[in-house]
Design an enzyme around this catalytic site. Sequence first.
Site, PDB file in Angstrom:
ATOM      1  N   LYS A  56     -94.174 -36.361 141.265  1.00  0.00           N
ATOM      2  CA  LYS A  56     -94.392 -36.320 142.710  1.00  0.00           C
ATOM      3  C   LYS A  56     -95.681 -35.567 143.033  1.00  0.00           C
ATOM      4  CE  LYS A  56     -90.518 -35.922 145.170  1.00  0.00           C
ATOM      5  NZ  LYS A  56     -89.329 -35.100 145.505  1.00  0.00           N
ATOM      6  N   ARG A 126     -89.969 -29.218 147.745  1.00  0.00           N
ATOM      7  CA  ARG A 126     -89.403 -30.400 147.089  1.00  0.00           C
ATOM      8  C   ARG A 126     -89.486 -30.303 145.577  1.00  0.00           C
ATOM      9  NH1 ARG A 126     -93.251 -34.979 149.548  1.00  0.00           N
ATOM     10  NH2 ARG A 126     -91.505 -36.365 149.047  1.00  0.00           N
ATOM     11  N   GLY A 135     -82.494 -38.057 143.262  1.00  0.00           N
ATOM     12  CA  GLY A 135     -81.360 -37.364 143.864  1.00  0.00           C
ATOM     13  C   GLY A 135     -80.701 -36.315 142.981  1.00  0.00           C
ATOM     14  N   MET A 137     -82.103 -33.420 141.808  1.00  0.00           N
ATOM     15  CA  MET A 137     -82.459 -32.032 142.100  1.00  0.00           C
ATOM     16  C   MET A 137     -82.647 -31.872 143.604  1.00  0.00           C
ATOM     17  SD  MET A 137     -84.836 -31.041 138.920  1.00  0.00           S
ATOM     18  CE  MET A 137     -85.905 -32.390 139.274  1.00  0.00           C
ATOM     19  N   ARG A 370     -94.780 -43.628 143.667  1.00  0.00           N
ATOM     20  CA  ARG A 370     -94.465 -43.656 142.234  1.00  0.00           C
ATOM     21  C   ARG A 370     -94.348 -45.109 141.805  1.00  0.00           C
ATOM     22  NH1 ARG A 370     -88.499 -41.167 143.398  1.00  0.00           N
ATOM     23  NH2 ARG A 370     -87.971 -42.740 144.896  1.00  0.00           N
ATOM     24  N   HIS A 493     -70.793 -43.904 121.986  1.00  0.00           N
ATOM     25  CA  HIS A 493     -69.962 -44.927 121.349  1.00  0.00           C
ATOM     26  C   HIS A 493     -69.894 -46.179 122.213  1.00  0.00           C
ATOM     27  CE1 HIS A 493     -66.029 -46.883 120.571  1.00  0.00           C
ATOM     28  NE2 HIS A 493     -66.415 -46.735 119.321  1.00  0.00           N
ATOM     29  N   ARG A 601     -75.775 -73.395 108.939  1.00  0.00           N
ATOM     30  CA  ARG A 601     -74.643 -73.012 108.083  1.00  0.00           C
ATOM     31  C   ARG A 601     -73.709 -74.202 107.951  1.00  0.00           C
ATOM     32  NH1 ARG A 601     -74.946 -67.762 111.593  1.00  0.00           N
ATOM     33  NH2 ARG A 601     -75.438 -69.511 112.939  1.00  0.00           N
ATOM     34  N   ARG A 657     -78.608 -74.583 104.612  1.00  0.00           N
ATOM     35  CA  ARG A 657     -78.049 -73.751 103.546  1.00  0.00           C
ATOM     36  C   ARG A 657     -76.806 -74.427 102.989  1.00  0.00           C
ATOM     37  NH1 ARG A 657     -75.671 -67.973 104.979  1.00  0.00           N
ATOM     38  NH2 ARG A 657     -74.042 -69.267 105.873  1.00  0.00           N
ATOM     39  N   GLU A 800     -80.654 -61.997  99.375  1.00  0.00           N
ATOM     40  CA  GLU A 800     -79.636 -61.201 100.070  1.00  0.00           C
ATOM     41  C   GLU A 800     -78.869 -60.263  99.164  1.00  0.00           C
ATOM     42  OE1 GLU A 800     -77.036 -63.916 102.168  1.00  0.00           O
ATOM     43  OE2 GLU A 800     -77.345 -65.479 100.682  1.00  0.00           O
ATOM     44  N   SER A 819     -85.816 -66.831 102.255  1.00  0.00           N
ATOM     45  CA  SER A 819     -85.365 -66.403 103.570  1.00  0.00           C
ATOM     46  C   SER A 819     -84.486 -65.177 103.353  1.00  0.00           C
ATOM     47  CB  SER A 819     -84.566 -67.520 104.243  1.00  0.00           C
ATOM     48  OG  SER A 819     -84.115 -67.071 105.503  1.00  0.00           O
ATOM     49  N   THR A 822     -80.546 -60.820 105.852  1.00  0.00           N
ATOM     50  CA  THR A 822     -80.515 -59.365 105.946  1.00  0.00           C
ATOM     51  C   THR A 822     -79.134 -58.797 106.239  1.00  0.00           C
ATOM     52  OG1 THR A 822     -81.380 -59.711 108.161  1.00  0.00           O
ATOM     53  CG2 THR A 822     -82.922 -58.947 106.491  1.00  0.00           C
ATOM     54  N   ASN A 823     -78.221 -59.646 106.672  1.00  0.00           N
ATOM     55  CA  ASN A 823     -76.866 -59.139 106.874  1.00  0.00           C
ATOM     56  C   ASN A 823     -76.246 -58.791 105.524  1.00  0.00           C
ATOM     57  OD1 ASN A 823     -74.610 -58.460 108.373  1.00  0.00           O
ATOM     58  ND2 ASN A 823     -73.717 -60.493 108.131  1.00  0.00           N
ATOM     59  N   ASP A 824     -76.224 -59.769 104.602  1.00  0.00           N
ATOM     60  CA  ASP A 824     -75.702 -59.489 103.268  1.00  0.00           C
ATOM     61  C   ASP A 824     -76.579 -58.487 102.527  1.00  0.00           C
ATOM     62  OD1 ASP A 824     -73.236 -60.732 102.764  1.00  0.00           O
ATOM     63  OD2 ASP A 824     -74.196 -62.708 102.763  1.00  0.00           O
ATOM     64  N   CYS A 887     -83.358 -64.787 108.303  1.00  0.00           N
ATOM     65  CA  CYS A 887     -82.401 -65.543 109.099  1.00  0.00           C
ATOM     66  C   CYS A 887     -81.153 -64.737 109.431  1.00  0.00           C
ATOM     67  CB  CYS A 887     -82.033 -66.846 108.401  1.00  0.00           C
ATOM     68  SG  CYS A 887     -81.177 -66.589 106.841  1.00  0.00           S
ATOM     69  N   TYR A 907     -91.997 -66.221 109.570  1.00  0.00           N
ATOM     70  CA  TYR A 907     -91.216 -66.507 110.776  1.00  0.00           C
ATOM     71  C   TYR A 907     -89.958 -65.664 110.807  1.00  0.00           C
ATOM     72  CZ  TYR A 907     -88.056 -69.176 107.766  1.00  0.00           C
ATOM     73  OH  TYR A 907     -87.165 -69.528 106.791  1.00  0.00           O
TER      74      TYR A 907
END
Length: 934
Positions: A56, A126, A135, A137, A370, A493, A601, A657, A800, A819, A822-824, A887, A907
């Site tokens: 401000k 202020r 709001g 402070m 602002r 969480h 898949r 695949r 993987e 490819s 990355t999950n596995d 992938c 890619y």
Amino acid sequence: MKTAAAKKPKKAARGKPARRIEAQTRTKFVYSFDEIRLAERAAGSWDGVRGLLGGKGANLGEMTKLKMPVPPGFVVTTEACKAFLAAGDRFPRGMWEQALSAVAALERATRKKFGDPDNPLLVSCRSGAKFSMPGMMDTVLNIGLNDAVAEALVRLTGDERFVFDAYRRLIQMYATVVLDVPAKPFEALLEQHRSRRGVWNDADLPAEDLRAITEGFKQIVMERAHRPFPMDAVEQLRLATMAVFRSWNGKRAYDYRKAAGISHDLGTAVNVVAMVFGNLGADSGTGVATTRNVTTGENALEGDFLMNAQGEDVVAGTRKTLPIAELARLMPGVDKELKRIARTLEKHYREVQDIEFTVERGKLWMLQTRDAKRTAQAAIRLAVDLAKEKLISREEAVLRVKPEHVDYFLHPQLDPAARNAASDKGALIASGLNVSPGAAIGQIVFDADTAEHWAQRLEKKVILVRAETRPDDVHGMLAAQGVVTSRGGRTSHAALVARQFGIPTVVGVVALEIDADRRQMRTGSGKVLKEGDWLTIDGGTGEVFAGEIATVVPDVTDPYLVELLSWADRFRRLGIWTNADYPRDAERARKFGAEGIGLCRTEHMFFEAERLPVVRSMILARSAEERAGELAKLLPMQRADFLGLFRAMDGLPVTIRLIDPPLHEFLPNHDELQRTITELETRLKLNDGDAAALEAELAAKRKVLDSVDALREQNPMLGLRGVRLGIHMPELVRMQMRAIIEAACACAKKGVKLKPKIMIPLAATSNELKVQRALLEDEAQKVIREQGVKVPYQFGTMIEVPRAALIADHIAEYAEFFSFGTNDLTQTTFGISRDDAETGFLSEYLQKGILERNPFATIDQAGVGKLMEIGVKLGRQRRKGLEIGICGEHGGDPASIAFCHRTGLDYVSCSPFRVPVARLAAAHAALEEKKARR
Ligand code: ADP
Ligand code: MG
Ligand code: MG
């Protein structure tokens, strides 16, 4: 090059070192608004100025520098605040003296005197921190009023109502802010007067009542705080300054910062500003506005104002405000000046502004500016428009749009008109942190079991409202349309789970007082909502509304989004492909801008109702012939699947695949089978039903159970799956290969050019690939001979498991593309199973800070990422220009996309709905890299 991250006004100081000598002898704690250049010199950068003077104060100084009509004033720095709080609520040495000489300067500038009944100066005190905390402070207006000044002002203005309205406000604000007196007794007295006069609004109370109320307020202060309201103006200012400093550590502000992830040690500045009055009659007024429409992005001043009113009246909602467009009619001169200022501010900040202004007897005064908060929709249009107006470059426009802004277009949203109407009716009851976008509507429930019960058994739509969530609330969260918590921040969480599962969620709604035992909650304004009441939340803005609000599904054809993404496409290097199993997914993804399929898949197709029985018979076949028969039934279905995909992609790359999951996934559940068998056995014993029929069914079920038992594995995730399955059951992958090549031949005959990419999952050794590829080549060549058309195809593999990455050079011998799955790869690198982790210990790890982020959502760069780097390097060592993509779900996560860019992938492939976000994120990655190189 100026960037969104360091939005710096044009002429901020160039980081000259602070004047050391001055700093040593006398710290400067007070800057008047016309000393912004000194602050720039001391702080080094615009960001530093904002840190020192608060947002401000920095902007009031900046507007003063731009010769805009800002009432004179000064800033007491955040440094002073920090020193004050550290010293146990004592001003640092020299600070107050500096403040007093700034007051003297104010008196000279205004030709008024603080506390002088003949010609009184009034000021506001202020708060204003580096980051705006709306709001959270405190602010005290009308400081400098006392009994004598009030009477003098009545004489000066001839407006007793105005004076005593200001005076009673000062006492009330002062008492609650400075002396910690609760607001209730003040409200009660006002209410008494209102009901006696039969009016709704304080504004309708006559002067004599306000005079009486002022006296009453002074008594309340005496009774509650055991000391009189101070008549000394300087004392008022001193105590108000202290109170504003202290409000930095107030509970509200503390909770807000905790939730918003703002550091607790920044401190707030205090802005002392000469008062200007919007309530001095018909040629006065006050308003708030944004320099453009921040809901739609339209280029028109947008806001509300009130004639004959003070600032807080506009926000308080006690009087019906006028749309800012009316200003042109009511005060054309002011309107013109305001618009000119708005344009100048936008040019200066190169950003849309949110302003507060007051008109005192026809003269416009600017009280705040602002960067304006905006909806996702507006964010995109504003970025595009500002670039077209050449206020910012296209690169900056792309950088200013955040992935979550694009995400907005892919979720149901509140209908803006319905939302505004609800808000006007006071339905907006609270707001918190926007941690997971999308609108959700449902009935309030206060615990997870009720949420699940209502949602599943009673088929109700519910919103789960909790103080905070824990792992044993997850089932309720999953059953709910949306989640609200009163505590917790962006990494709570609730926030983590919500983002994981795409549940619209607002957390840290500190204004809600939740009483789960009594099954109700109370809002900041005292409204009570009970279990079963309707609630609407906007996970994109963090707003919580009572009642139901209509929703709409926006879409990616928004012309501004289309244009912005087309700019993004020009900046990015990464290709954006998609994971699609069905032609309809592929079509959607292409509409969203996908440039290929990175993962189809094939097994998903096996789960379809008409196919699953065939797949089961195939798995359970006792002989090679039996199996061949079932596979022959599957072949035309798979062929049709692939044909559909090829057509939808019309020549773009399609990666298919081969079957990946363990076979038991296609079979009935072991425990359920066991139960059915026991049931049948009991019925047989009790002679319940036809014995022969029961016997036959029992035999069939037992046969299935035997097979299920035989296929049962200790660790299916690490068991007979991926390429291992293809080697173990060659007929199955041969059928798939045949289906692919037959479909490709059919396309080729119709003139569709394509080159299917056949992807072998989960290889850990090069021999697996060698063996599997030889088998598949054999089948492919067979089909090509049969069909008499030559179609090109490619073999590749998924990386993987860590071993594959570590021997990627050997793998590349047989793989023409990689490819990263990355999950596995994350599961096998960490040695944890995702399903068990996410429903179990993962949230504990995140909360305890053992893991910084969920590695299944954002690539773990240190571990999994390192394996990827090794894989890329070794793979391309063996095979120059080896095409490499990703992938896993990570392919749609902006941070992971940036990593893939840096690692040199070709890619990323993500779900169709993430494609637009990925296009933007890939552009961001490229632009950030370019910036870093400069
Ligand atoms: P907030 O951060 O809650 O908006 P502000 O410090 O901006 O608090 O002030 C609250 C209200 O009082 C605003 O409407 C503001 O425009 C108004 N206000 C603040 N200072 C002055 C002043 N010197 N003269 C007139 N109005 C003021
Ligand atoms: Mg304000
Ligand atoms: Mg896998």
